[in-house]
Design a protein around this motif. Sequence first.
Motif, PDB file in Angstrom:
ATOM      1  N   MET A 140       8.249 -14.311  -7.784  1.00 44.33           N
ATOM      2  CA  MET A 140       6.928 -13.737  -7.475  1.00 44.33           C
ATOM      3  C   MET A 140       5.940 -14.815  -7.034  1.00 44.33           C
ATOM      4  SD  MET A 140       7.387 -10.566  -7.930  1.00 44.33           S
ATOM      5  CE  MET A 140       9.136 -10.609  -7.610  1.00 44.33           C
ATOM      6  N   PRO A 141       4.994 -14.518  -6.139  1.00 48.89           N
ATOM      7  CA  PRO A 141       4.858 -13.262  -5.419  1.00 48.89           C
ATOM      8  C   PRO A 141       5.965 -13.095  -4.376  1.00 48.89           C
ATOM      9  CG  PRO A 141       3.297 -14.864  -4.565  1.00 48.89           C
ATOM     10  CD  PRO A 141       3.977 -15.522  -5.733  1.00 48.89           C
ATOM     11  N   ALA A 142       6.364 -11.839  -4.149  1.00 49.79           N
ATOM     12  CA  ALA A 142       7.453 -11.582  -3.206  1.00 49.79           C
ATOM     13  C   ALA A 142       7.062 -10.488  -2.229  1.00 49.79           C
ATOM     14  CB  ALA A 142       8.704 -11.156  -3.964  1.00 49.79           C
ATOM     15  N   LEU A 143       7.775 -10.502  -1.085  1.00 48.14           N
ATOM     16  CA  LEU A 143       7.666  -9.386  -0.152  1.00 48.14           C
ATOM     17  C   LEU A 143       8.901  -8.524  -0.367  1.00 48.14           C
ATOM     18  CD1 LEU A 143       6.348  -8.000   2.368  1.00 48.14           C
ATOM     19  CD2 LEU A 143       7.973  -9.321   3.734  1.00 48.14           C
ATOM     20  N   GLY A 144       8.700  -7.237  -0.596  1.00 48.50           N
ATOM     21  CA  GLY A 144       9.828  -6.314  -0.760  1.00 48.50           C
ATOM     22  C   GLY A 144      10.017  -5.499   0.501  1.00 48.50           C
ATOM     23  N   LEU A 145      11.280  -5.241   0.842  1.00 47.47           N
ATOM     24  CA  LEU A 145      11.588  -4.331   1.953  1.00 47.47           C
ATOM     25  C   LEU A 145      12.597  -3.310   1.442  1.00 47.47           C
ATOM     26  CD1 LEU A 145      11.789  -3.282   4.874  1.00 47.47           C
ATOM     27  CD2 LEU A 145      13.346  -5.166   5.383  1.00 47.47           C
ATOM     28  N   ALA A 146      12.147  -2.060   1.333  1.00 47.49           N
ATOM     29  CA  ALA A 146      13.042  -0.985   0.892  1.00 47.49           C
ATOM     30  C   ALA A 146      13.481  -0.200   2.112  1.00 47.49           C
ATOM     31  CB  ALA A 146      12.325  -0.075  -0.099  1.00 47.49           C
ATOM     32  N   VAL A 147      14.789  -0.259   2.422  1.00 46.61           N
ATOM     33  CA  VAL A 147      15.310   0.428   3.625  1.00 46.61           C
ATOM     34  C   VAL A 147      16.436   1.368   3.222  1.00 46.61           C
ATOM     35  CG1 VAL A 147      14.851  -0.861   5.748  1.00 46.61           C
ATOM     36  CG2 VAL A 147      16.485  -1.784   4.113  1.00 46.61           C
ATOM     37  N   SER A 148      16.153   2.655   3.306  1.00 42.42           N
ATOM     38  CA  SER A 148      17.164   3.618   2.885  1.00 42.42           C
ATOM     39  C   SER A 148      17.176   4.806   3.832  1.00 42.42           C
ATOM     40  CB  SER A 148      16.860   4.070   1.459  1.00 42.42           C
ATOM     41  OG  SER A 148      15.666   4.828   1.459  1.00 42.42           O
ATOM     42  N   GLY A 149      17.838   5.882   3.396  1.00 42.36           N
ATOM     43  CA  GLY A 149      17.888   7.080   4.226  1.00 42.36           C
ATOM     44  C   GLY A 149      16.555   7.810   4.245  1.00 42.36           C
ATOM     45  N   GLY A 150      15.735   7.580   3.227  1.00 45.85           N
ATOM     46  CA  GLY A 150      14.465   8.289   3.129  1.00 45.85           C
ATOM     47  C   GLY A 150      13.251   7.400   3.350  1.00 45.85           C
ATOM     48  N   HIS A 151      13.421   6.076   3.295  1.00 45.49           N
ATOM     49  CA  HIS A 151      12.256   5.183   3.339  1.00 45.49           C
ATOM     50  C   HIS A 151      12.509   3.909   4.128  1.00 45.49           C
ATOM     51  CE1 HIS A 151      11.617   7.682  -0.237  1.00 45.49           C
ATOM     52  NE2 HIS A 151      10.373   7.680   0.197  1.00 45.49           N
ATOM     53  N   THR A 152      11.443   3.413   4.729  1.00 45.15           N
ATOM     54  CA  THR A 152      11.438   2.070   5.319  1.00 45.15           C
ATOM     55  C   THR A 152      10.047   1.549   5.016  1.00 45.15           C
ATOM     56  OG1 THR A 152      13.001   2.709   7.026  1.00 45.15           O
ATOM     57  CG2 THR A 152      11.653   0.768   7.483  1.00 45.15           C
ATOM     58  N   THR A 153       9.944   0.707   4.012  1.00 45.83           N
ATOM     59  CA  THR A 153       8.634   0.353   3.475  1.00 45.83           C
ATOM     60  C   THR A 153       8.579  -1.127   3.126  1.00 45.83           C
ATOM     61  OG1 THR A 153       8.648   2.563   2.475  1.00 45.83           O
ATOM     62  CG2 THR A 153       6.930   1.065   1.727  1.00 45.83           C
ATOM     63  N   TRP A 154       7.474  -1.768   3.537  1.00 47.69           N
ATOM     64  CA  TRP A 154       7.232  -3.164   3.174  1.00 47.69           C
ATOM     65  C   TRP A 154       6.243  -3.165   2.007  1.00 47.69           C
ATOM     66  CZ3 TRP A 154       8.432  -1.561   8.002  1.00 47.69           C
ATOM     67  CH2 TRP A 154       9.428  -2.286   8.670  1.00 47.69           C
ATOM     68  N   ILE A 155       6.569  -3.906   0.972  1.00 53.01           N
ATOM     69  CA  ILE A 155       5.805  -3.821  -0.270  1.00 53.01           C
ATOM     70  C   ILE A 155       5.431  -5.227  -0.754  1.00 53.01           C
ATOM     71  CG2 ILE A 155       5.932  -3.064  -2.699  1.00 53.01           C
ATOM     72  CD1 ILE A 155       8.021  -0.954  -1.682  1.00 53.01           C
ATOM     73  N   ASP A 156       4.162  -5.371  -1.029  1.00 52.74           N
ATOM     74  CA  ASP A 156       3.660  -6.630  -1.563  1.00 52.74           C
ATOM     75  C   ASP A 156       3.869  -6.599  -3.085  1.00 52.74           C
ATOM     76  OD1 ASP A 156       2.357  -9.021  -1.282  1.00 52.74           O
ATOM     77  OD2 ASP A 156       0.366  -8.155  -1.589  1.00 52.74           O
ATOM     78  N   MET A 157       4.518  -7.627  -3.625  1.00 53.06           N
ATOM     79  CA  MET A 157       4.758  -7.675  -5.074  1.00 53.06           C
ATOM     80  C   MET A 157       4.111  -8.941  -5.634  1.00 53.06           C
ATOM     81  SD  MET A 157       8.780  -6.581  -4.761  1.00 53.06           S
ATOM     82  CE  MET A 157       9.166  -6.526  -6.507  1.00 53.06           C
ATOM     83  N   PRO A 158       2.837  -8.873  -6.051  1.00 51.39           N
ATOM     84  CA  PRO A 158       2.141 -10.065  -6.542  1.00 51.39           C
ATOM     85  C   PRO A 158       2.774 -10.620  -7.821  1.00 51.39           C
ATOM     86  CG  PRO A 158       0.604  -8.237  -6.197  1.00 51.39           C
ATOM     87  CD  PRO A 158       1.975  -7.678  -6.053  1.00 51.39           C
ATOM     88  N   SER A 159       3.195  -9.693  -8.708  1.00 51.93           N
ATOM     89  CA  SER A 159       3.928 -10.113  -9.909  1.00 51.93           C
ATOM     90  C   SER A 159       4.973  -9.037 -10.160  1.00 51.93           C
ATOM     91  CB  SER A 159       2.981 -10.235 -11.105  1.00 51.93           C
ATOM     92  OG  SER A 159       2.532  -8.945 -11.471  1.00 51.93           O
ATOM     93  N   TYR A 160       5.926  -9.300 -11.058  1.00 52.38           N
ATOM     94  CA  TYR A 160       7.000  -8.329 -11.205  1.00 52.38           C
ATOM     95  C   TYR A 160       6.497  -7.076 -11.909  1.00 52.38           C
ATOM     96  CZ  TYR A 160      11.640  -6.668 -10.529  1.00 52.38           C
ATOM     97  OH  TYR A 160      12.710  -5.931 -10.065  1.00 52.38           O
ATOM     98  N   GLY A 161       6.595  -5.946 -11.224  1.00 49.54           N
ATOM     99  CA  GLY A 161       6.080  -4.689 -11.776  1.00 49.54           C
ATOM    100  C   GLY A 161       4.818  -4.237 -11.066  1.00 49.54           C
ATOM    101  N   GLU A 162       4.303  -5.077 -10.151  1.00 52.17           N
ATOM    102  CA  GLU A 162       3.131  -4.686  -9.340  1.00 52.17           C
ATOM    103  C   GLU A 162       3.613  -4.460  -7.911  1.00 52.17           C
ATOM    104  OE1 GLU A 162      -0.993  -6.557  -9.523  1.00 52.17           O
ATOM    105  OE2 GLU A 162       0.325  -8.100 -10.352  1.00 52.17           O
ATOM    106  N   TYR A 163       3.221  -3.332  -7.332  1.00 54.29           N
ATOM    107  CA  TYR A 163       3.695  -2.983  -5.998  1.00 54.29           C
ATOM    108  C   TYR A 163       2.551  -2.427  -5.162  1.00 54.29           C
ATOM    109  CZ  TYR A 163       8.039  -2.766  -8.723  1.00 54.29           C
ATOM    110  OH  TYR A 163       9.091  -3.046  -9.558  1.00 54.29           O
TER     111      TYR A 163
END
Length: 375
Positions: A140-163
């Motif tokens: 952390m901090p990390a950039l998350g990328l969730a890519v699935s059949g239902g979503h394509t989303t970039w997510i800012d994760m300042p600390s673990y558990g924050e989105y």
Amino acid sequence: MNILGIESSCDETACAVVRDGREVLSNVVYTQIKLHQPYGGVVPEIASRAHIEKISGVIDCAMQGFREKTGLGKEAIDAVAVTYGPGLASSLIVGLATAKGLALALGKPLFGINHMEAHLHTPFLFDSGEAPGLKPESCMPALGLAVSGGHTTWIDMPSYGEYEVVGQTLDDAAGEAFDKAAKLLGLGYPGGPVIDRVAKKWYDPPNLVPQGPDAFIPFPKGRPRAGVSALAGLDADLCTSFSGLKTALLHHVNRTYGTAPDRKIPEADMPRLVSSYQEAIVEVLADRTAHALRRRAYKALIVGGGVSLNGRLRAKLSETAAAAGVPVMLAKPGYCGDNAAMIAGLAFYRQNLSGDAALATDVMPTLQPGSMLPM
Ligand code: KG4
Ligand code: ZN
């Protein structure tokens, strides 16, 4: 702490037991792909009926795996975790109702978990006996990328558990784009794995990307115009659109092979065609990711979801992260698609929906990452 997780948000019925958030002790996934294949996509009613039929057996199987691994029984389960959104309402209900019953019967707490946040936990899971790898907190901090059949989303994760969602697709998800293309080309369902496999013939050897003006068919790399209302205040450079790509494929196919109902696309043309389409998706995902990595000083890029199984995407995101000087955290192939280990694992870190609130909650089909409590 041993948490038993249940996942039923789409067309996989899954149960797993995870120790202290990361060590997978038991993991069972029943996939309904065969049931939906004749329809070329997930049929919600078939999915929920199959969840009802299979869920008890899947939980029994996961508990048996836990017993074999640890010699312990249900008294050693400390909590139950379950996906309560996002997903198909009629599928989510089956897992949530089952988890509530199980938690009450065991006299243990229940944790409600967000499916997308859980996909971003998958790179931190390890099988019992394996090296654990980096801890989520240290990324952390990390950039998350969730890519699935239902979503394509970039997510800012300042600390673990924050989105915080910072970018997303304005229409189809990347997985949906793969699935729709495969349907159009008569390649079957789900489309991602088959396109990945057929495209490999064009990248031969697999790590050699063909070069030159004719290497790929130029498909559009959907970039939304700044200021359009669909962006809902998000940065246009961090958002994408895949619906135009699908239409461009349709026009290309109609133009090249005609529109007759019995038209045939020669098999020899398929590798270039699907790899061009795949390349357009991969480039869009890598381009937005590179942009997001330039905006903030991140310590890691975390990628999760079924599409993160894609070989070309894995290679390209690894290059993108390396260029930005951060490590890329990718899940092992077995944890990219929907599973319950990610639900049980994340619950250890994120007990935001718990206790009476979890027992009282309903499913939330459009739940966003970062939601603390249902309204
Ligand atoms: O995460 P997931 O199992 O379920 C959802 O939460 O949606 O993702 C399923 C999606 C499907 O659209 C499937 O075509 C895609 O992941 N997928 C792939 C690959 N394997 C699965 N897409 C591209 N390349 C793959 N190898
Ligand atoms: Zn998923």
